[in-house]
Scaffold this active site. Structure first.
Site, PDB file in Angstrom:
ATOM      1  CG  PHE A  37      42.807 -41.845 -94.366  1.00  8.97           C
ATOM      2  CD1 PHE A  37      42.054 -41.844 -93.202  1.00  8.97           C
ATOM      3  CD2 PHE A  37      43.768 -40.848 -94.529  1.00  8.97           C
ATOM      4  CE1 PHE A  37      42.243 -40.873 -92.216  1.00  8.97           C
ATOM      5  CE2 PHE A  37      43.972 -39.871 -93.545  1.00  8.97           C
ATOM      6  CZ  PHE A  37      43.203 -39.897 -92.388  1.00  8.97           C
TER       7      PHE A  37
ATOM      8  CG  ASP B 169      44.765 -38.861-101.180  1.00  3.63           C
ATOM      9  OD1 ASP B 169      45.997 -38.702-101.054  1.00  3.63           O
ATOM     10  OD2 ASP B 169      43.970 -38.796-100.223  1.00  3.63           O
TER      11      ASP B 169
ATOM     12  CE  LYS C 131      50.423 -39.380 -94.184  1.00  3.00           C
ATOM     13  NZ  LYS C 131      49.058 -39.535 -94.665  1.00  3.00           N
TER      14      LYS C 131
HETATM   15  C1  LIG Z   1      47.785 -38.930 -94.494  1.00  2.18           C
HETATM   16  C2  LIG Z   1      46.815 -38.931 -95.626  1.00  2.18           C
HETATM   17  C3  LIG Z   1      45.863 -37.914 -95.790  1.00  2.18           C
HETATM   18  C4  LIG Z   1      45.684 -36.794 -94.784  1.00  2.18           C
HETATM   19  O1  LIG Z   1      46.816 -36.000 -94.655  1.00  2.18           O
HETATM   20  P1  LIG Z   1      46.952 -35.060 -93.363  1.00  2.18           P
HETATM   21  O2  LIG Z   1      48.219 -34.296 -93.619  1.00  2.18           O
HETATM   22  O3  LIG Z   1      47.006 -35.936 -92.164  1.00  2.18           O
HETATM   23  O4  LIG Z   1      45.770 -34.172 -93.347  1.00  2.18           O
HETATM   24  C5  LIG Z   1      45.030 -37.956 -96.885  1.00  2.18           C
HETATM   25  N1  LIG Z   1      45.137 -38.943 -97.787  1.00  2.18           N
HETATM   26  C6  LIG Z   1      46.044 -39.936 -97.673  1.00  2.18           C
HETATM   27  C7  LIG Z   1      46.121 -40.985 -98.719  1.00  2.18           C
HETATM   28  C8  LIG Z   1      46.900 -39.969 -96.575  1.00  2.18           C
HETATM   29  O5  LIG Z   1      47.774 -40.985 -96.451  1.00  2.18           O
END
Ligand SMILES: *Cc1c(COP(=O)(O)O)cnc(C)c1O
Length: 396
Positions: free
Chosen positions: A137, A222, A251
């Site tokens: 994700f 990420d 986050k």
């Molecule tokens: C939450 C998340 C995102 C997206 O972040 P947003 O602030 O919702 O755009 C991307 N990558 C990972 C691994 C995430 O947990």
């Protein structure tokens, strides 16, 4: 206004993009939340890994209050101190290169994707590709979405951005196979969060690193969910055998204020040039002041050790419960795989009813992302609550 009023207004005015639990929270402190009726909840979801220093952490609240009362926004046409201090702190604690600020995780990844494509074009690649794992994700804007295989398959939202492909999760051989002369980057989560907490094996990470080096491609990790202390080191990669070229964060970074960052090595920090990227809000003084306060708390060996210790307590406690098949993850980022036949959604709903907030990312998994500042007795309380909720389901 009571919950029924809120629900009626939501139904009338908000797009139907979220499925909310029927609770209205009005106050938070540390790992605790209170709803409008005054009922207390123990928050083991932490705003999906955002509230890692606890709700309304006094240091963060004070930093925000102080900065907001002095200067809230000027745009990126001028200098403000929190932004440059935060960039220095993030760079020095990670890859040592330049930083681009964004307002969210998906935007941090957009920056990483731009860097990867431009870097590839400079290396003579005409149609650069970015490779991710199934189940990854990376966000919901079109670039990050294209690197999120499950969501990118939704043809109603198409056409998707070209130049993205995926391979089966944690499959080092498949990754090696597709990474080649057209590869701009491998963009992956070191531990998949949204799909249910699935860590990549060290061998796979090593294979990704090697394949990128051979192809001249970038390894982009990420760490939007796994970074910022969540796994017991400031960055998740620090407990693996690899070092990425680009790292994305969000986050926890703002402790509740919206901010994302794309961090690079010194070499890769030179790729984007004036005009290549930008954002009106990003790097604003209030969000950056909040992030500096969060780092002050999280980038601390004592806190990180506690995350590892409490994580081990939580893991062992969970593994001892009836109905738990496996526990995945690292530090305070844990996925609890339940035994076949147990409806995780029902368990999650019962836990909420009993005052413990967890998340159910997929059938059969509970996801736990408590604040890193959670207290040991709160960990015991959560274990007790999960144990009794599972008892009624494990027996049937
Ligand atoms: C939450 C998340 C995102 C997206 O972040 P947003 O602030 O919702 O755009 C991307 N990558 C990972 C691994 C995430 O947990």
């Amino acid at each position: 206004m009571n919950l029924t009023d809120l629900q009626a207004l939501e139904e009338r005015y908000l797009m139907r993009t979220y499925k909310r639990a029927p609770v209205e929270f009005v106050r938070g402190e540390g790992a605790l939340l209170w709803d409008a009726e005054g009922k207390e909840y123990l928050d083991f979801l932490g705003g999906i890994s955002v509230c890692s220093v606890g709700h309304c952490n006094p240091t963060v609240v004070e930093a925000v209050r102080e900065q907001a009362s002095r200067l809230m926004h000027t745009s990126n046409l001028f200098y403000t101190e929190p932004m440059v201090r935060l960039a220095e702190r993030l760079s020095e604690s990670s890859l040592g290169g330049r930083v681009f600020f964004a307002n969210s995780g998906t935007e941090a990844n957009e920056c990483a994707i731009k860097i990867a494509r431009k870097h590839a074009h400079r290396g003579g690649i005409e149609a650069p590709e970015i490779v991710s794992f199934d189940g990854d994700f990376h966000g919901r804007t079109y670039g990050a979405l294209a690197a999120t295989p499950k969501l990118a398959a939704d043809s109603d939202l198409g056409p998707m951005l070209p130049g993205f492909r995926s391979v089966p999760f944690d499959d080092a051989a498949a990754l090696r196979e597709v990474v080649g002369e057209n590869t701009a980057a491998v963009l992956i989560e070191p531990i998949q969060g949204e799909s249910g907490i699935y860590p990549l094996g060290d061998e796979t990470l090593l294979a990704a690193r090697e394949a990128c080096d051979e192809a001249g491609a970038l390894l982009i990790l990420d760490e939007i969910q796994a970074g910022m202390g969540r796994t017991g080191s400031l960055w998740a990669y620090q407990q693996t055998p690899v070092r990425p070229d680009v790292l994305t964060s969000a986050k926890t970074l703002g402790g509740g204020m919206p901010i994302g960052a794309c961090l690079t090595t010194p070499e890769i920090g030179e790729v984007l040039e004036p005009g290549d990227h930008g954002s009106t809000f990003a790097g604003g003084p209030v969000a950056c002041a909040a992030a500096l306060a969060v780092l002050e708390i999280v980038d601390d060996p004592a806190l990180l050790r506690r995350v590892r210790e409490l994580g081990a307590v939580l893991r062992d406690g969970l593994l001892a419960l009836d109905g738990v098949r496996e526990v995945r993850g690292r530090g305070l980022m844990l996925g609890v795989g339940l035994e076949a036949g147990i409806d995780a959604a029902a368990v999650g709903a019962e836990l909420l009813e009993n005052g413990l907030i967890v998340n159910v990312p997929e059938p059969g998994t509970l996801r736990l992302l408590p604040p890193l500042t959670v207290e040991s007795d709160q960990v015991e309380r959560a274990l007790g609550a999960i144990g009794s909720a599972l008892l009624s389901y494990a027996a049937t």
